[in-house]
Design a protein around this motif. Structure first.
Motif, short mmCIF file in Angstrom:
data_model
loop_
_atom_site.label_atom_id
_atom_site.label_comp_id
_atom_site.label_asym_id
_atom_site.label_seq_id
_atom_site.Cartn_x
_atom_site.Cartn_y
_atom_site.Cartn_z
N MET A 186 3.87 -0.37 78.38
CA MET A 186 4.31 1.01 78.39
C MET A 186 4.52 1.45 79.83
O MET A 186 3.70 1.18 80.70
CB MET A 186 3.25 1.88 77.73
CG MET A 186 3.67 3.32 77.65
SD MET A 186 2.53 4.26 76.66
CE MET A 186 1.08 4.19 77.65
N VAL A 187 5.61 2.11 80.05
CA VAL A 187 5.90 2.57 81.41
C VAL A 187 6.09 4.07 81.37
O VAL A 187 6.77 4.60 80.50
CB VAL A 187 7.19 1.92 81.94
CG1 VAL A 187 7.47 2.40 83.35
CG2 VAL A 187 7.10 0.43 81.88
N ILE A 188 5.45 4.73 82.28
CA ILE A 188 5.67 6.15 82.42
C ILE A 188 6.30 6.39 83.77
O ILE A 188 5.78 5.96 84.79
CB ILE A 188 4.35 6.93 82.31
CG1 ILE A 188 3.75 6.71 80.93
CG2 ILE A 188 4.59 8.41 82.56
CD1 ILE A 188 2.38 7.27 80.79
N GLU A 189 7.43 7.02 83.77
CA GLU A 189 8.12 7.26 85.03
C GLU A 189 7.76 8.65 85.53
O GLU A 189 7.62 9.59 84.76
CB GLU A 189 9.64 7.19 84.81
CG GLU A 189 10.11 5.89 84.22
CD GLU A 189 10.40 4.85 85.30
OE1 GLU A 189 10.38 5.20 86.47
OE2 GLU A 189 10.63 3.69 84.93
N SER B 258 5.73 11.68 87.74
CA SER B 258 4.44 12.26 87.44
C SER B 258 4.39 13.70 87.89
O SER B 258 4.26 14.00 89.06
CB SER B 258 3.34 11.51 88.17
OG SER B 258 3.27 11.91 89.50
N PRO C 281 0.13 13.78 86.12
CA PRO C 281 -0.18 12.42 85.73
C PRO C 281 -1.34 12.31 84.76
O PRO C 281 -1.37 11.42 83.94
CB PRO C 281 -0.50 11.72 87.05
CG PRO C 281 -0.51 12.78 88.09
CD PRO C 281 0.13 13.99 87.55
N PRO D 29 -0.24 10.11 79.86
CA PRO D 29 -0.52 9.02 78.93
C PRO D 29 -1.18 9.49 77.65
O PRO D 29 -1.07 8.82 76.64
CB PRO D 29 -1.46 8.12 79.73
CG PRO D 29 -1.97 8.96 80.83
CD PRO D 29 -1.01 10.05 81.07
N GLU E 107 2.85 3.05 71.34
CA GLU E 107 2.15 2.18 72.28
C GLU E 107 2.33 0.72 71.90
O GLU E 107 2.56 -0.13 72.73
CB GLU E 107 0.66 2.51 72.25
CG GLU E 107 0.30 3.68 73.14
CD GLU E 107 -1.19 3.97 73.05
OE1 GLU E 107 -1.94 3.09 72.63
OE2 GLU E 107 -1.56 5.09 73.41
#
Lengths: 1042, 375
Positions: free
Chosen positions: B298-301, B303, B306, B310, B367
């Motif tokens: 999983m990638v979160i670009e 923030s 932050p 997630p 996820e």
């Protein structure tokens, strides 16, 4: 056709691999673990040290090292050089004698080879003590060995056939023939404690018995000529060089001089002295009497200290006229010898240097310089003078930095003798190291030691102490140790081994040195991070301290671990060398688990089990802090000590048990002795307990990792890179952090332009967060440029030392978790390639480092790859950017947890790991860069037929003849022909780990623990015992192999 | 892609008779049994013969047990054609007023009801278990590769996807007796030592204490240490395939020709009691599949906040991402559905799930299925 071509391609690839990779364990750096025997040959100028593991090593001039390894797993108790033959006889703990020979390997290097083995056998039915060897004397013509035994008999054995000459054996009855009746009736003679040859007459030997009787035995007449009727328990006997006097030492701490003349066959002692009397003293187990031209002899002896107040000291006393010093060692003294510059005809010894082998170090004392200073040794350095806590290797140091470090180091070693190292036998043919490599070791006492790791000898260069930055309790103790001039006994501390740490919080955990800027950062156990710079002058300065709250006001957490260290408020004096100018203190003060420095951006980043921080050391300002704790991770807060303690305790417990059982094994059984019976019963109970433990099944839980496992927030890797984080057209500074729970955080960093660097703040914004779905700990993060090459180190390209990276986009992110290798695209993160390790092999990545492998055959051909060490102790090379396993070698035994934890790689495909607390094993995966001893010891030909006259002429003359000599175990040419380099190398480590019982005990203890903690993963007993047994045949092959 | 091990009775009949019903209308036509074509073509054909070119319909068929099963991809279409004996009865429903609950996997006893439900849409009775559309199907734990393994061995796939259950078992060292060229030999082995109550391993009923573990995801464990095997299992935990030699050899799978073509749902709560006696769920395991249904990271670009990203992605974002992931990883859902044909289990098992729970499920699936979120 296609298939055929492909096959050809694979063959070609295999050939390239052979040119690139080859596995060798080359040399051990440091001090042998548990040394047990010492010997010196003045004619060859060689020293031999044997150890409890059954290994022994010969040392001569620096870089001259040759190792021999007994097949038996028994301690080497005695080593004797046979005069002028390049042969040695070793006595092991199991009462076996071994004959070793220095030979030449096919490529002309000297090697040690075992020629034969001999067990002394008594009459059938005789008690074992009759043949238990206590002393060995090689007669100087070299063809006969005298073996004194516990039963009081002296056996004579022919060399090299090991044939017993029964007619020449010297029995107690024969000795007692001429002894006066009243003396004879009083007691039995006891065991043989001393056998010494008259230095002027090889046909006369002195025999000393433990109950005090000393006799001179004429070998030609085969009878006793003189009887010295001592009534003190005898420890040792030595001759004066002219043969006119013998000196005996006794268990009560006294020594006696006895005249030897042809008139008096029953002489009385000239003098009986108790040097540290009048109160009861400890025994003097060995004494040397060395004459000088000035007529004042040197008397050197071990022990003899007043029992009550100094009985626990490990001392060697040197008496010279009115001058007397008791050299006080921090560990038990094994043995000592004196290097003299005697001419063979002269009656004077003229001692030059005293070499003392203590359990933890070798100390040489210059006896020529009046102050008797210590001579710095070029090898056998006690790496573990304080326990090693971490290590860091820096390849290819610029000459400027090298010289400055050496200069700083020289200022620290002014108290050493200026005399050269006294042992200079043999010579090394190893080529000059191609580059200068530094190995930095962090220690428990807060010091960082810099070692020259370029060649065969690991040389100390410089020692940095971080202690002075902090307020410690140790400061007040200094006065107590200072002793006045007329203190008695005249103790003088020597040696550097000091296992006692004042404060465990001072321990160094992580080191990062930038070789271009000479900036160094070190981080320790109590969350302290220091940034240091190299200064050639001493300076007084204050260290700016910044507190960094890693928890970021998450007040639900409470730290239960140790307090942080208190920095000194006032300016501190720092000697020339690395001087700290910034101190960052993590709060809570948990151990720093990861550290990186970017000297171009003037940034340092550090991680603990709670999070990580980025600090600008130019402006001395915190840039960003990120807490990585997971709310349910309670363990992270207890501090590391509580858990570590339990492991340490169990280790200590198992060692104590081992020691106990070892002692019971060693003691010779005495019938009817209650103590022995009790010990035996204890040992039996231990064994039974062990069996029970084996039966209890060890089970392992199978569960997918989840976000709330413990220690997920633990920061495992930190990495600075100039790359494309946000979009594909603009690149800029970035920080990457990987945690134990498989999370990767990426920050973009904004650094103000140079002219505003001091004013404008450095800022950082989170750009990405990647959660690896397999949630394994992230052990390495790298970025590859558009050509698939790792980005260079900071300042590397600026110094024109590497090609500047390809900055045209297409950068790739390489994430190495314990379970797999994964390459992602940048700036949009999506998986490109991956290589699974754990899912397929069941091994986990423990250490990873980038390395370049040069071809040994083709100039200018090299490949980049990753050097990987797994928890099974395998070393693998994985190609970049196509993740493919190239080679795999078994390197460290998987049970050797500390060995695996200590491993460090170099940029050229070599590596180091600890095989004992005091020794690094050096290995090489590259076929081009191999650092190994290549030495030659030349030995005079015409062995065995020499007479006394010949001997005198040859004594001390070492000439270069084309004789049979020898060197180190490993022959590069041979293994190259074997291709995969899997050739077993004879290494001390095997012997160390060969003690099956020790291993089993440690493991069983750990196992019962690990079933609960599940963290220290060791295999099951059944398997281990099999593995242990498997070592034996391998070793045999190694020994016969060369 | 997928090979079903059950060989259809090799009828010499070359064509399949199809009887298709839409509303009150029936259409009859035939298909070439050996070349039935693609589902898309079939769907077009159905629209054509019923003259409903612009109406979206759900296609169902009655299998030999009388269960109404959906046809909505090539695989179940092929299956339907293959098992048609001799008539393939197809039912069409308008998508708008489709009654998903009509699809059932029950036995012949409910056949009449199910059919009557479909035939008379006004008379609805909810069966207890509903099956949703195939894109929501996911594979569940099952026995696989019965046709390639010796009868004494059992290959079990423990599918953790979307389930909250822990894998829930322990392994230990032990020794087993093997027949070797030198006679009987005692060799070290790895055994299942404990099953956790309520865990996945226990609830499937496919594994038992003292079963000897022979392989993990196609890799033999002999010669590997307990810790190595532990690490291998954990590394494969998202799709763990264990080959065991059951301690109890009486419940071994025997390949029987008469076993159901549609198979039965491995509803874990009810099945384990009957499973040991006659496991019906069988699949074939191809090593290349292991990677196809691999989890993605999983990638979160960016923030802005932050700390929150997630934990709580907005519902709309996750829906967008779900469709996106379908596009990005088009192969993944197909592959997994294909590989698990005959043992599907719906993710949205309960349509009456409250919204919070639903969101929870969606998030979890995000996820697990590998979602790229762009905020």
């Amino acid at each position: 056709m296609k298939r055929f071509r492909r096959h050809g391609h694979e063959l070609h690839r295999e050939r390239i691999k052979q040119d690139l990779f080859q596995f060798n364990k080359t040399v051990e750096h440091g001090f042998p673990h548990q040394p047990s025997a010492l010997a010196f040959s003045s004619s060859l100028q060689l020293m031999a040290i044997g150890s409890r593991s059954g290994a022994f090593k010969i040392y001569g001039a620096p870089e001259v090292e040759i190792m021999g390894l007994h097949e038996e797993n028994a301690a080497v108790t005695q080593i004797h050089f046979l005069p002028e033959q390049g042969q040695l006889v070793t006595l092991l703990d199991d009462n076996s004698l071994h004959l070793w020979k220095l030979k030449k390997s096919p490529d002309g290097l000297s090697i040690l080879k075992e020629e034969s083995r001999f067990d002394l056998r008594g009459q059938p039915g005789a008690p074992p003590s009759v043949t238990t060897i206590t002393v060995v004397l090689p007669q100087s013509p070299g063809d006969v060995l005298f073996l004194g035994t516990e039963g009081g008999c002296v056996f004579v054995v022919e060399q090299p056939s090991f044939r017993e000459q029964e007619e020449k054996a010297i029995s107690q009855e024969a000795v007692l023939q001429k002894v006066p009746d009243d003396y004879r009736n009083r007691r039995s003679l006891g065991s043989v404690e001393a056998l010494q040859e008259n230095p002027r007459n090889p046909h006369q030997i002195v025999i000393g018995y433990s109950r005090g009787l000393i006799v001179l035995w004429d070998l030609q007449a085969n009878q006793a000529t003189h009887h010295f009727l001592g009534d003190l328990q005898l420890e040792s006997v030595t001759w004066q060089r002219d043969g006119r006097q013998i000196i005996s030492s006794h268990s009560g701490g006294s020594y006696c001089q006895w005249p030897v003349s042809n008139d008096d066959r029953l002489p009385q002692p000239l003098e009986n002295k108790v040097p540290y009397g009048p109160f009861p003293c400890k025994a003097i187990p060995k004494i040397l009497w060395l004459t000088t031209k000035q007529r004042t002899p040197f008397v050197i002896f071990k022990g003899g200290m007043p029992r009550a107040s100094y009985g626990d000291r490990h001392c060697i006393s040197v008496l010279h006229g009115s001058k007397q010093t008791a050299f006080d060692f921090t560990s038990r003294v094994i043995d000592f010898f004196v290097v003299d510059e005697a001419e063979s005809e002269s009656d004077c010894n003229e001692p030059r240097a005293l070499l003392v082998l203590a359990e933890e170090e070798l100390v040489a004392i210059d006896l020529k310089t009046p102050s008797w200073p210590v001579i710095q040794s070029p090898y056998l350095i006690p790496l573990h003078c304080s326990a090693i806590t971490c290590s860091h290797h820096v390849s290819n140091i610029p000459i400027k930095l090298w010289e400055r470090i050496i200069a700083a180091g020289n200022k620290q070693t002014t108290h050493y003798s200026i005399k050269p190292w006294p042992i200079d036998g043999g010579y090394s043919t190893a080529p000059e190291p191609p580059q200068r490599d530094l190995l930095l070791t962090g220690h428990e006492d807060g010091t960082v030691r810099f070692w020259d790791a370029s060649g065969v000898c690991l040389k100390p260069l410089y020692k940095l102490s971080t202690v002075s930055v902090f307020v410690t309790d140790a400061d007040h103790n200094d006065n107590l140790n200072q002793s006045g001039e007329d203190e008695w006994p005249p103790l003088r501390k020597v040696g550097s081994f000091d296992p006692y740490s004042d404060d465990p919080r001072l321990g160094i955990q992580k080191i990062h040195l930038c070789k271009y800027s000479s900036h160094l950062t070190v981080a320790g156990t109590a969350g302290q991070v220091l940034v240091l710079e190299l200064n050639d002058e001493a300076a007084d300065q204050e260290v700016a301290c910044t507190l960094v709250d890693i928890l970021q006001d998450q007040d639900t957490f409470k730290w239960k671990g140790h307090e942080r260290l208190n920095p000194r408020e006032e300016p501190v004096h720092f000697p020339a060398g690395f001087q700290p100018f910034v101190l960052v203190q993590c709060q809570p003060p948990a151990v720093v688990t990861s550290l990186a420095l970017h000297s171009e951006w003037k940034l340092v980043t550090f991680g603990t089990s709670h999070g990580f921080g980025l600090y600008d050391y130019q402006q001395k300002r915190t840039v960003v802090v990120r807490c990585t704790l997971h709310p349910s991770d309670q363990l992270a807060l207890e501090g590391p000590l509580s858990r570590v303690k339990s492991i340490k305790k169990s280790l200590r417990h198992s060692f104590r048990r081992i020691r106990g059982s070892r002692v019971s094994g060693r003691k010779r059984a005495v019938p009817g002795n209650n103590a022995a019976k009790v010990q035996e019963a204890n040992a039996r109970m231990d064994r039974e307990a062990l069996n029970e433990m084996e039966l209890a099944p060890v089970q392992r839980r199978i569960e997918a990792r989840s976000a709330d496992d413990s220690f997920t927030g633990f920061v495992r890797s930190l990495y600075f890179a100039d790359s494309f984080i946000k979009d594909g057209s603009y690149h800029g500074p970035s920080l990457w952090a990987g945690t134990n729970g498989g999370t990767i955080f990426a920050y973009t960093i904004h650094i103000p332009p140079v002219e505003r660097r001091m004013e404008d703040p450095v800022t950082a914004d989170q750009a990405k967060e990647i959660q690896l779905m397999h949630r394994a700990p992230v052990v390495g993060i790298f970025i590859l440029d558009g050509r698939g090459i790792l980005l260079p180190e900071p300042l590397e390209a600026a110094h024109d030392l590497s090609k500047s990276p390809d900055m045209h986009g297409n950068h790739m992110l390489l994430v190495i978790s314990e379970e797999q290798f994964k390459i992602f695209t940048l700036p949009k993160v999506s998986t490109k390639t991956k290589l699974k390790i754990t899912a397929l092999e069941g091994s986990r990545v423990r250490k990873v480092s980038a390395a370049s492998f040069s071809s040994s055959r083709v100039e200018d051909y090299s490949e980049n790859g990753l050097l990987v060490l797994t928890n099974l102790g395998d070393i693998q090379v994985i190609s970049l950017p196509v993740l493919r396993t190239q080679v795999r070698y078994e390197c460290i035994r998987k049970e050797d947890v500390s060995g695996i934890a200590s491993c460090v790689f170099t940029k050229s495909g070599q590596g180091f790991y600890l095989i004992s607390p005091s020794e690094f094993e050096r290995f090489s995966v590259s076929s081009k860069w191999v650092v190994e001893p290549r030495c030659i010891i030349d030995i005079e030909e015409g062995v065995g037929t020499r007479t006394l006259q010949q001997r005198v002429v040859q004594d001390g003359a070492v000439t270069k003849a084309n004789t049979r000599d020898a060197v180190h175990s490993h022959v590069p040419g041979l293994s190259r022909s074997e291709g995969d380099g899997r050739k077993a190398v004879e290494v001390m480590e095997h012997a160390l780990l060969n003690d099956e019982r020790v291993l089993l005990e440690i493991q069983s203890t750990l196992e019962s623990e690990s079933a609960v903690t599940d963290r220290l993963s060791l295999g099951h007993l059944d398997r281990n015992s099999k593995n242990v047994a498997g070592v034996q045949p391998q070793m045999q092959r190694m020994i016969n192999g060369d | 892609m997928i090979k079903t091990h059950q060989r259809t009775p090799s009828r010499s009949l070359e064509s399949v008779e199809v009887k298709s019903k839409f509303g009150a209308e029936f259409r009859r036509f035939s298909l070439d049994r050996s070349k039935p074509g693609k589902f898309e073509e079939f769907y077009g054909l159905l629209q054509h013969v019923h003259r409903i070119p612009n109406i979206d319909v759900l296609v169902g068929y009655a299998d030999i047990h009388g269960d109404l099963l959906p046809i909505n991809n090539d695989d179940n279409y092929l299956k339907a054609v293959k098992t048609a004996n001799p008539l393939l009865r197809v039912f069409l429903q308008r998508k708008e007023d489709a009654d998903y609950s009509a699809f059932g996997t029950d036995t012949l006893t409910r056949k009449k009801n199910v059919l009557s439900n479909v035939l008379r849409p006004d008379n609805r009775k909810k069966p207890p278990i509903a099956i949703s559309l195939p894109r929501d199907f996911r594979p569940v734990s099952s026995i696989i590769d019965v046709d390639v393994l010796p009868e004494t061995h059992r290959r079990v796939r423990l599918y953790k996807h979307g389930s909250d259950k822990p894998l829930g078992f322990y392994i230990r060292d032990g020794s087993s007796v093997r027949v070797t060229p030198h006679g009987l030999e005692k060799v070290p082995g790895i055994f299942i030592s404990r099953l956790v109550q309520g865990g996945l391993a226990e609830s499937t009923g496919l594994l038992a204490v003292n079963d000897e573990v022979l392989e993990v995801n196609g890799i033999e464990v002999s010669g590997k240490s307990l810790d190595q095997v532990t690490d291998m299992m954990i590394a494969n935990s998202h799709n763990l395939i264990i080959t065991v030699k059951p301690a109890n050899q009486r419940n071994n799978v025997r390949i029987s020709r008469t076993s159901g073509s549609s198979g039965q749902s491995t509803d874990s709560s009810t099945s384990h009691a009957t499973f040991m006696a006659s496991p019906h769920v069988m699949q074939n395991f191809h090593s290349e599949e292991v990677d196809s249904d691999e989890e993605t990271d999983m990638v979160i670009e960016g923030s802005d906040e932050p700390q929150h990203i997630p934990v709580a992605p907005s519902a709309s974002a996750s829906i967008v991402s779900l469709t996106k992931s379908d596009n990005d990883h088009g192969l993944t859902p197909n592959g997994s559905v294909a590989s698990s044909e005959g043992s599907m289990h719906t993710l949205a098992a309960d349509t009456k799930m409250d919204p919070v729970e639903k969101e929870d499920v969606i998030r979890r699936s995000m996820e697990e299925d590998g979602t790229v979120i762009t905020l």
